[in-house]
Design a protein around this motif. Structure first.
Motif, PDB file in Angstrom:
ATOM      1  N   PHE A  77       0.812  -1.210   0.000  1.00 52.66           N
ATOM      2  CA  PHE A  77       0.000   0.000   0.000  1.00 52.66           C
ATOM      3  C   PHE A  77       0.850   1.267   0.000  1.00 52.66           C
ATOM      4  N   ARG A  78       2.113   1.140   0.390  1.00 51.61           N
ATOM      5  CA  ARG A  78       3.000   2.303   0.377  1.00 51.61           C
ATOM      6  C   ARG A  78       3.710   2.488  -0.964  1.00 51.61           C
ATOM      7  N   GLU A  79       3.546   1.559  -1.885  1.00 56.36           N
ATOM      8  CA  GLU A  79       4.133   1.718  -3.215  1.00 56.36           C
ATOM      9  C   GLU A  79       3.478   2.907  -3.914  1.00 56.36           C
ATOM     10  N   LYS A  80       4.273   3.694  -4.620  1.00 59.08           N
ATOM     11  CA  LYS A  80       3.778   4.954  -5.185  1.00 59.08           C
ATOM     12  C   LYS A  80       2.694   4.757  -6.233  1.00 59.08           C
ATOM     13  N   GLU A  81       2.679   3.595  -6.908  1.00 55.41           N
ATOM     14  CA  GLU A  81       1.670   3.368  -7.940  1.00 55.41           C
ATOM     15  C   GLU A  81       0.308   2.982  -7.372  1.00 55.41           C
ATOM     16  N   ILE A  82       0.267   2.527  -6.131  1.00 57.40           N
ATOM     17  CA  ILE A  82      -0.946   1.947  -5.565  1.00 57.40           C
ATOM     18  C   ILE A  82      -1.824   3.023  -4.929  1.00 57.40           C
ATOM     19  N   GLY A  83      -3.098   3.035  -5.304  1.00 60.24           N
ATOM     20  CA  GLY A  83      -4.085   3.907  -4.671  1.00 60.24           C
ATOM     21  C   GLY A  83      -5.255   3.068  -4.183  1.00 60.24           C
ATOM     22  N   ILE A  84      -5.688   3.300  -2.958  1.00 59.10           N
ATOM     23  CA  ILE A  84      -6.720   2.472  -2.344  1.00 59.10           C
ATOM     24  C   ILE A  84      -8.014   3.254  -2.157  1.00 59.10           C
ATOM     25  N   GLY A  85      -9.122   2.632  -2.525  1.00 56.79           N
ATOM     26  CA  GLY A  85     -10.450   3.136  -2.213  1.00 56.79           C
ATOM     27  C   GLY A  85     -11.206   2.059  -1.468  1.00 56.79           C
ATOM     28  N   THR A  86     -12.250   2.448  -0.755  1.00 55.95           N
ATOM     29  CA  THR A  86     -12.993   1.460   0.017  1.00 55.95           C
ATOM     30  C   THR A  86     -14.490   1.737  -0.108  1.00 55.95           C
ATOM     31  N   SER A  87     -15.280   1.189   0.797  1.00 53.82           N
ATOM     32  CA  SER A  87     -16.734   1.315   0.704  1.00 53.82           C
ATOM     33  C   SER A  87     -17.344   1.277   2.099  1.00 53.82           C
ATOM     34  N   PHE A  88     -18.471   1.961   2.223  1.00 56.29           N
ATOM     35  CA  PHE A  88     -19.224   1.958   3.482  1.00 56.29           C
ATOM     36  C   PHE A  88     -20.606   2.502   3.212  1.00 56.29           C
ATOM     37  N   GLN A  89     -21.571   2.023   3.996  1.00 56.30           N
ATOM     38  CA  GLN A  89     -22.888   2.623   3.972  1.00 56.30           C
ATOM     39  C   GLN A  89     -23.627   2.294   5.257  1.00 56.30           C
TER      40      GLN A  89
END
Length: 338
Positions: free
Chosen positions: A99-111
């Motif tokens: 997750f700290r790699e510069k190419e990686i972007g994280i999104g998530t979900s909630f409701q």
């Protein structure tokens, strides 16, 4: 070209609304994935990882893709991953490096509501706000930023939309409000005009630009009518986006990948000279007189939405309600610009 990868159909959540719960079975190896990605290496712009849940895969799967991009393409290819983050929450040391790699972007979900959650000791456990806050806090402390999230709206949770915006404002993270789609475990039709009516309520309270992605860049459409509001899925498939499924098939997009192969074939037409698919006319527009309407590109921006409207015999009501709500949204935009 943006390439979506669904590396596995497996998920550690059991959300009651999940449209992807019937996604094709399988699990891609990194070798198989790279072979498919190689087909697009000259035009590859971004890799988007969906699922199932991406964290079912071993981190090495993603390191292999990263290594291939760096060595074979010799350029930065962003990798956007949408995950419930529950495995990160339970096993952060497993994912910190990736997750700290510069190419990686994280999104998530909630409701809000009782439909998002997981099975534990035979019981369905709701993924509630307390746990969501803990996940966001842990992610921020270890990775250095807070991931944005998707809110899937249906009739049971639309009442909480103001609450979710207040939550996103408090946490200072982006929230994208989508509608539930009939596939998999989701059986109830949630018309798109109903979501736009909720957009209108939000716009009247907060304005257009509280967070650009809440409305899926709706305000940009009014600034520039040529702006593609959603995607060009029902225009020219495989031109700008496609999806690699867990069994190695390449289909138009993630919505289509939820269907089995026989259902997918109902949507396809023959390839045109530019080697792109177009959807069959049945799924190209909601009504025959959509052509020439000023709202044509919004109402018909997704063949899966068109299928829902037609399957629920909602063509006439959809047309009148979408026209009405879009005119009201445009009025709000003009007020804000005045």
């Amino acid at each position: 070209m943006d390439v979506i990868i669904n590396p596995t159909n497996k998920c550690n959540f059991a959300c009651k609304f999940c449209a992807a719960s019937t996604i094709s079975h399988g699990k891609l190896s990194s070798k198989e994935t790279i072979e498919k990605l190689s087909l697009f290496k000259d035009t590859l712009n971004m890799i988007i990882i969906n699922g199932g849940d991406p964290l079912i895969m071993d981190p090495q799967y993603y390191y292999d893709i990263l290594s291939w991009c760096r060595s074979e393409l010799n350029r930065i290819v962003p990798i956007s991953m949408t995950t419930n983050l529950i495995d990160f929450y339970r096993n952060p040391e497993k994912w910190i490096g990736l997750f700290r790699e510069k190419e990686i972007g994280i999104g998530t979900s909630f409701q809000y509501g009782d439909k998002r959650g997981y099975i534990e000791n035979g019981k369905f456990i709701v993924y509630d706000e307390k746990m969501f806050r803990e996940v966001i806090s842990l992610f921020f402390s270890l990775i250095g930023y807070k991931p944005s999230f998707i809110y899937v709206t249906d009739r049971d949770n639309e009442q909480y939309l103001f609450d979710i915006i207040e939550l996103s404002k408090e946490l200072k993270i982006g929230c994208k409000i989508n509608k539930a789609i009939i596939d998999g475990r989701c059986k109830e039709y949630y018309p798109r005009y109903r979501l736009f009516e909720k957009y209108l309520e939000i716009i009247r309270k907060y304005g257009f630009k509280i967070e650009d992605n809440i409305y899926n860049h709706l305000h940009k459409y009014f600034e520039d009518p040529d702006f593609i509001l959603s995607c060009d899925m029902n225009r020219y498939c495989y031109k700008d986006i496609c999806t690699i499924t867990p069994n190695g098939s390449i289909v138009q997009c993630s919505h289509i990948s939820y269907m089995d192969e026989k259902e997918i074939e109902k949507y396809r037409m023959d390839k045109n000279p530019d080697n792109n698919y177009r959807f069959r006319k049945k799924y190209y527009s909601i009504k025959s007189d959509c052509y020439g309407c000023e709202w044509d590109d919004i109402c018909n921006s997704c063949a899966v939405y068109i299928r829902e409207v037609r399957n629920n015999n909602d063509e006439n009501q959809y047309c009148s309600k979408m026209r009405n709500v879009l005119e009201l949204i445009r009025d709000e935009y003009r007020k804000e610009r005045a």
